[in-house]
Write a protein that holds these residues in place. Structure first.
Motif, mmCIF file in Angstrom:
data_model
loop_
_atom_site.group_PDB
_atom_site.id
_atom_site.type_symbol
_atom_site.label_atom_id
_atom_site.label_comp_id
_atom_site.label_asym_id
_atom_site.label_seq_id
_atom_site.Cartn_x
_atom_site.Cartn_y
_atom_site.Cartn_z
ATOM 1 N N CYS A 1 -10.519 7.703 0.122
ATOM 2 C CA CYS A 1 -9.926 8.003 1.433
ATOM 3 C C CYS A 1 -10.443 7.010 2.466
ATOM 4 C CB CYS A 1 -10.284 9.425 1.843
ATOM 5 S SG CYS A 1 -9.840 9.793 3.555
ATOM 6 N N GLY B 1 -10.352 7.471 5.537
ATOM 7 C CA GLY B 1 -10.863 8.198 6.695
ATOM 8 C C GLY B 1 -12.328 8.569 6.534
ATOM 9 N N CYS B 2 -12.680 9.167 5.383
ATOM 10 C CA CYS B 2 -14.041 9.682 5.191
ATOM 11 C C CYS B 2 -14.810 8.930 4.115
ATOM 12 C CB CYS B 2 -14.002 11.171 4.850
ATOM 13 S SG CYS B 2 -13.120 11.547 3.323
ATOM 14 N N CYS C 1 -7.249 11.359 2.468
ATOM 15 C CA CYS C 1 -7.304 12.608 1.712
ATOM 16 C C CYS C 1 -6.594 13.670 2.568
ATOM 17 C CB CYS C 1 -8.748 12.998 1.417
ATOM 18 S SG CYS C 1 -9.694 13.560 2.839
ATOM 19 N N CYS D 1 -8.507 14.656 5.840
ATOM 20 C CA CYS D 1 -8.483 13.674 6.927
ATOM 21 C C CYS D 1 -7.080 13.568 7.525
ATOM 22 C CB CYS D 1 -8.962 12.311 6.432
ATOM 23 S SG CYS D 1 -10.737 12.271 6.128
#
Ligand SMILES: [Zn+2]
Ligand SMILES: [Zn+2]
Length: 244
Positions: free
Chosen positions: A167, A169-170, A207, A210
């Motif tokens: 992901c 984002g994270c 994901c 996120c």
């Protein structure tokens, strides 16, 4: 009804009859003429498909949509592509479609249909996508369904392929797999509805957590800002002004 044959035993002649009826309706839909699915179903069961039930004929039509979808072709929206097409049925339907002149479509063609977009992106992800796709600067809404935007399957495929299952984002691996691939969703950082572009400079693989965070959280703004810092290829797009 016990004399009805099992669904798996469809003959080539029966599949041909179903495909013929399907393509006839498809042509009517294409030229904007009305047709009646129930009537066509009944006509088929009064002739070539007299061994079949209404539900079985309906399911076969949904199978045909699913095969067309996987051939990167358009399909009749009223026949939602079946989730499961028997492994022996699919090649039979495909062979009949090809015999009727339906060729394999181009998976790089942009589409507003989410299922078609996903199928095309999945096909493209199996190839090495070295060149960055140009994408679409100003995605347009599809004429028929005003909510969906026409998007480039190459952008979705490229972004997911680059993410390699992590992901953006994270930084965590995708939480589960789908079709043996890590499950990540491609999000447009500046939303398409806000006139964001469909380009790799405005798209990230996230994901589900996120992705939800971008759309629904209290800190969605801050989180979105952090994406611009974290993902170097992202470029801020201008605020909505009446400019070029
Ligand atoms: Zn995440
Ligand atoms: Zn999104």
């Amino acid at each position: 009804m016990s004399d009805k044959k099992k669904d798996t035993d469809w003959t080539v002649a029966e599949i041909e009859a179903a495909v013929d009826a399907y393509l006839k309706m498809f042509e009517l839909e294409r030229i904007g003429q009305k047709f009646n699915k129930t009537h066509e179903n009944r006509v088929l069961r009064a002739s070539a498909l007299h061994n079949r039930t209404e539900g079985s004929v309906e399911f076969r039509m949904q199978n045909i949509s699913a095969v067309l979808l996987r051939m990167h072709r358009e399909y009749i929206k009223g026949y939602k592509p079946a989730r499961n097409v028997g492994s022996n049925v699919e090649p039979a339907i495909r062979a009949v479609l090809i015999a009727k002149g339906v060729t394999l479509g181009d998976p790089t063609v942009a589409t507003a249909d989410e299922e078609a977009l996903e199928q095309r992106a999945l096909a493209l992800e199996k190839l090495p996508l070295e060149d960055e796709p140009a994408g679409i600067v100003k995605p347009k809404r599809a004429p028929a369904q005003s909510t969906a935007f026409i998007r480039d399957p190459k952008v979705r495929a490229w972004v997911r392929q680059k993410a390699k299952g992590i992901c953006e984002g994270c930084g965590e691996p995708a939480p589960f797999t789908k079709n043996d691939s890590p499950y990540l969703e491609v999000h447009h950082v500046k939303h398409l509805a806000n006139k964001g572009s469909d380009r790799i400079s405005n798209a990230v693989a996230l994901c589900p957590n996120c992705h939800r965070r971008c759309h629904h959280s209290n800190d969605s703004k801050e989180f979105t800002e952090s994406l611009y810092d974290r993902v170097k290829r992202l470029k801020r797009e201008p605020l909505n002004r009446k400019t070029m």
